[in-house]
Design an enzyme around this catalytic site. Structure first.
Site, PDB file in Angstrom:
ATOM      1  N   THR A 190       0.860  -1.176   0.000  1.00 10.16           N
ATOM      2  CA  THR A 190       0.000   0.000   0.000  1.00 10.16           C
ATOM      3  C   THR A 190       0.900   1.231   0.000  1.00 10.16           C
ATOM      4  OG1 THR A 190      -1.703  -1.181   1.251  1.00 10.16           O
ATOM      5  CG2 THR A 190      -1.828   1.228   1.233  1.00 10.16           C
ATOM      6  N   LYS A 196      -7.651   0.487  -2.208  1.00  8.77           N
ATOM      7  CA  LYS A 196      -7.003   0.143  -0.935  1.00  8.77           C
ATOM      8  C   LYS A 196      -6.952   1.357  -0.019  1.00  8.77           C
ATOM      9  CE  LYS A 196      -4.958  -2.438   2.067  1.00  8.77           C
ATOM     10  NZ  LYS A 196      -3.569  -2.884   1.963  1.00  8.77           N
ATOM     11  N   LYS A 253       1.480   5.363   8.398  1.00  9.44           N
ATOM     12  CA  LYS A 253       1.723   5.476   6.960  1.00  9.44           C
ATOM     13  C   LYS A 253       0.417   5.483   6.174  1.00  9.44           C
ATOM     14  CE  LYS A 253       2.812   1.686   4.721  1.00  9.44           C
ATOM     15  NZ  LYS A 253       1.823   1.422   3.646  1.00  9.44           N
TER      16      LYS A 253
END
Length: 296
Positions: free
Chosen positions: A96, A172, A244
């Site tokens: 990702t 995602k 993140k």
């Protein structure tokens, strides 16, 4: 037909994926940590001494890195993999990293005769080893045809969301918005139950049996209850991963000129957790941000 797969990055996800793929394909694996390569070799993966050696003649190259910067360095940095890829190879990006720059990466790979398959995944290390991952894919039909056998070996749910790289990252990103918010909300709810003097286990059982339930409450809730134990819960997904990922969500929302205040609030909890030294703990430890100590 895909017969040889290279796996670059044999970390928490890369190693079980390589092991799973070795049940069907010839797999060559490489990681900068020699001990990870040794573990892979014990599970039927051919150990490569370099990333370049791993990808030589491989039809598919599965990449499991953490950030977009690592991806760029791996592919196009000094001695980058792009120059070593077989003609017509597909690079399967499982990480990702967000949508920013994905189109440019695909174009640069095309200049080397390779194609990018954007295939971020969810599920964790155990499910990776069992071929039980959720994978969302953005790729051209030609690239997907090469990558599909690899993806099907890893996934129990494979969703093709678009025909260009970046589409997988986009979905995602939406997925991670919900996951991050749900983890943070589960931590707050259980901390509140604790503050109100409720039995934590009974509270969790009641919540997961009713309309308040979510996958993250059911999955992270028991681990959140272990967050105050010595050593905390088993680390299945690090807290700093959501630092993140929620950053990726925020970046995407700003580019789209969309306000996401709930996601922003959840991001702050994960950032505070990282600042408090919780980054390497399981992400369920976010409960300790709102309640540093057990209250009852």
């Amino acid at each position: 037909m895909t017969s040889t797969v290279a796996v670059i990055g044999l970390g928490a996800m890369g190693l079980p994926m390589a092991t799973r793929l070795a049940e069907r394909f010839e797999v060559r694996g490489f990681d900068i940590a020699a001990e990870r390569v040794a573990l892979a070799a014990e599970s039927g993966v051919t150990a490569a001494s370099s990333a370049a050696e791993a990808v030589a003649d491989a039809e598919a190259v599965l990449v499991a890195v953490r950030t977009g910067g690592q991806l760029n360095d791996l592919l196009f940095g000094e001695g980058g993999l792009a120059q070593h890829l077989a003609d017509g190879a597909v690079v399967i990006l499982t990480s990702t990293v967000g949508t920013g720059g994905i189109g440019e990466i695909a174009e640069r790979l095309a200049a080397h005769g390779a194609q990018l398959v954007d295939a971020p995944l969810s599920g964790g290390p155990v499910r990776a080893g069992e071929g039980d991952l959720l994978i969302v894919v953005g790729a051209t039909p030609d690239a997907l045809a090469i990558a599909r056998p690899v993806l099907e070996q890893l996934a129990s749910a494979l969703t093709i969301v678009g025909d260009k790289p970046g589409d997988g990252q986009a979905l995602k990103t939406v997925n991670q918005l919900l996951c991050g918010v749900h983890i943070a909300a589960a931590g707050e709810a259980l901390a509140l139950a604790d503050a109100l003097g409720l039995d934590r286990e009974k509270t969790l059982a009641a919540l997961t049996a009713g309309a308040a339930n979510s996958f993250m409450l059911g999955n992270r809730g028991p681990r959140a209850l272990q967050a105050y134990d010595e050593g905390g819960a088993e680390v299945l997904s690090r807290l700093d991963i959501f630092v993140k990922d929620m950053g990726i969500v925020g970046d995407a929302a700003r580019r789209a000129h969309l306000s996401t205040p709930v996601a922003a609030a959840a991001e702050q909890l994960f950032l505070l957790g990282e600042a408090q030294g919780l980054g390497a703990l399981d992400d369920s430890a976010v409960i300790r941000v709102v309640a540093p100590e057990r209250l009852s």
